[in-house]
Write a protein that holds these residues in place. Sequence first.
Motif, PDB file in Angstrom:
ATOM      1  N   SER A   1       4.106  -1.432   3.561  1.00 20.57           N
ATOM      2  CA  SER A   1       3.033  -2.400   3.370  1.00 20.57           C
ATOM      3  C   SER A   1       3.232  -3.598   4.283  1.00 20.57           C
ATOM      4  N   VAL A   2       2.142  -4.299   4.482  1.00 18.43           N
ATOM      5  CA  VAL A   2       2.117  -5.545   5.232  1.00 18.43           C
ATOM      6  C   VAL A   2       1.751  -6.640   4.242  1.00 18.43           C
TER       7      VAL A   2
ATOM      8  N   GLN B   1      -1.925   5.655   5.943  1.00 18.28           N
ATOM      9  CA  GLN B   1      -2.412   4.267   5.900  1.00 18.28           C
ATOM     10  C   GLN B   1      -1.320   3.362   5.354  1.00 18.28           C
ATOM     11  N   VAL B   2      -1.147   2.220   5.994  1.00 16.73           N
ATOM     12  CA  VAL B   2      -0.171   1.251   5.510  1.00 16.73           C
ATOM     13  C   VAL B   2      -0.763   0.505   4.306  1.00 16.73           C
ATOM     14  N   GLY B   3       0.076   0.145   3.354  1.00 17.24           N
ATOM     15  CA  GLY B   3      -0.377  -0.637   2.206  1.00 17.24           C
ATOM     16  C   GLY B   3      -0.560  -2.097   2.594  1.00 17.24           C
ATOM     17  N   LEU B   4      -1.358  -2.807   1.816  1.00 12.33           N
ATOM     18  CA  LEU B   4      -1.594  -4.232   2.027  1.00 12.33           C
ATOM     19  C   LEU B   4      -1.156  -4.986   0.783  1.00 12.33           C
ATOM     20  N   ARG B   5      -0.545  -6.135   0.978  1.00 11.61           N
ATOM     21  CA  ARG B   5      -0.129  -6.975  -0.148  1.00 11.61           C
ATOM     22  C   ARG B   5      -0.564  -8.397   0.150  1.00 11.61           C
ATOM     23  N   PHE B   6      -1.322  -8.986  -0.757  1.00 11.75           N
ATOM     24  CA  PHE B   6      -1.838 -10.345  -0.596  1.00 11.75           C
ATOM     25  C   PHE B   6      -1.101 -11.276  -1.545  1.00 11.75           C
ATOM     26  N   VAL B   7      -0.581 -12.384  -1.009  1.00 15.08           N
ATOM     27  CA  VAL B   7       0.123 -13.384  -1.810  1.00 15.08           C
ATOM     28  C   VAL B   7      -0.477 -14.752  -1.527  1.00 15.08           C
ATOM     29  N   ASP B   8      -0.284 -15.669  -2.462  1.00 14.74           N
ATOM     30  CA  ASP B   8      -0.781 -17.037  -2.298  1.00 14.74           C
ATOM     31  C   ASP B   8       0.211 -17.822  -1.465  1.00 14.74           C
TER      32      ASP B   8
ATOM     33  N   ASP C   1       1.142  -7.401  -8.717  1.00 13.92           N
ATOM     34  CA  ASP C   1       2.602  -7.524  -8.786  1.00 13.92           C
ATOM     35  C   ASP C   1       2.895  -8.997  -8.512  1.00 13.92           C
ATOM     36  N   ASP C   2       3.822  -9.323  -7.635  1.00 12.15           N
ATOM     37  CA  ASP C   2       4.040 -10.732  -7.295  1.00 12.15           C
ATOM     38  C   ASP C   2       2.841 -11.306  -6.554  1.00 12.15           C
ATOM     39  N   GLY C   3       1.975 -10.444  -6.132  1.00 11.30           N
ATOM     40  CA  GLY C   3       0.712 -10.791  -5.483  1.00 11.30           C
ATOM     41  C   GLY C   3      -0.275  -9.718  -5.919  1.00 11.30           C
ATOM     42  N   PHE C   4      -1.021  -9.196  -4.968  1.00 13.36           N
ATOM     43  CA  PHE C   4      -1.966  -8.120  -5.246  1.00 13.36           C
ATOM     44  C   PHE C   4      -1.776  -7.072  -4.168  1.00 13.36           C
ATOM     45  N   ARG C   5      -1.424  -5.860  -4.583  1.00  9.48           N
ATOM     46  CA  ARG C   5      -1.054  -4.806  -3.646  1.00  9.48           C
ATOM     47  C   ARG C   5      -2.107  -3.711  -3.618  1.00  9.48           C
ATOM     48  N   LEU C   6      -2.434  -3.255  -2.419  1.00  8.70           N
ATOM     49  CA  LEU C   6      -3.283  -2.096  -2.204  1.00  8.70           C
ATOM     50  C   LEU C   6      -2.386  -1.025  -1.603  1.00  8.70           C
ATOM     51  N   PRO C   7      -1.962  -0.042  -2.396  1.00 12.36           N
ATOM     52  CA  PRO C   7      -1.036   0.948  -1.871  1.00 12.36           C
ATOM     53  C   PRO C   7      -1.654   1.753  -0.732  1.00 12.36           C
TER      54      PRO C   7
END
Length: 65
Positions: free
Chosen positions: A7-8, A44-51, A33-39
């Motif tokens: 993931s990125v 395809q690479v996963g995406l993880r969004f954090v504040d 999770d600690d942010g919001f993850r799109l596996p």
Amino acid sequence: MPLRFVSVTLDAPDPARRAAFWAASLGRAVIPDDGFRLPGDPTQVGLRFVDGRSGHPAPSASTCR
């Protein structure tokens, strides 16, 4: 040994909203999770969004999977 990106992590002012947008656009589920993850999947690479405004540093390479 081959290298595979799982993931990125992206800093975003409103990570829940960004994750929801990209989940709808890409047809993926959002996993909080600690942010919001799109596996991702094998193609395809996963995406993880954090504040990024929270003052918490991005996870280190040793904690990322």
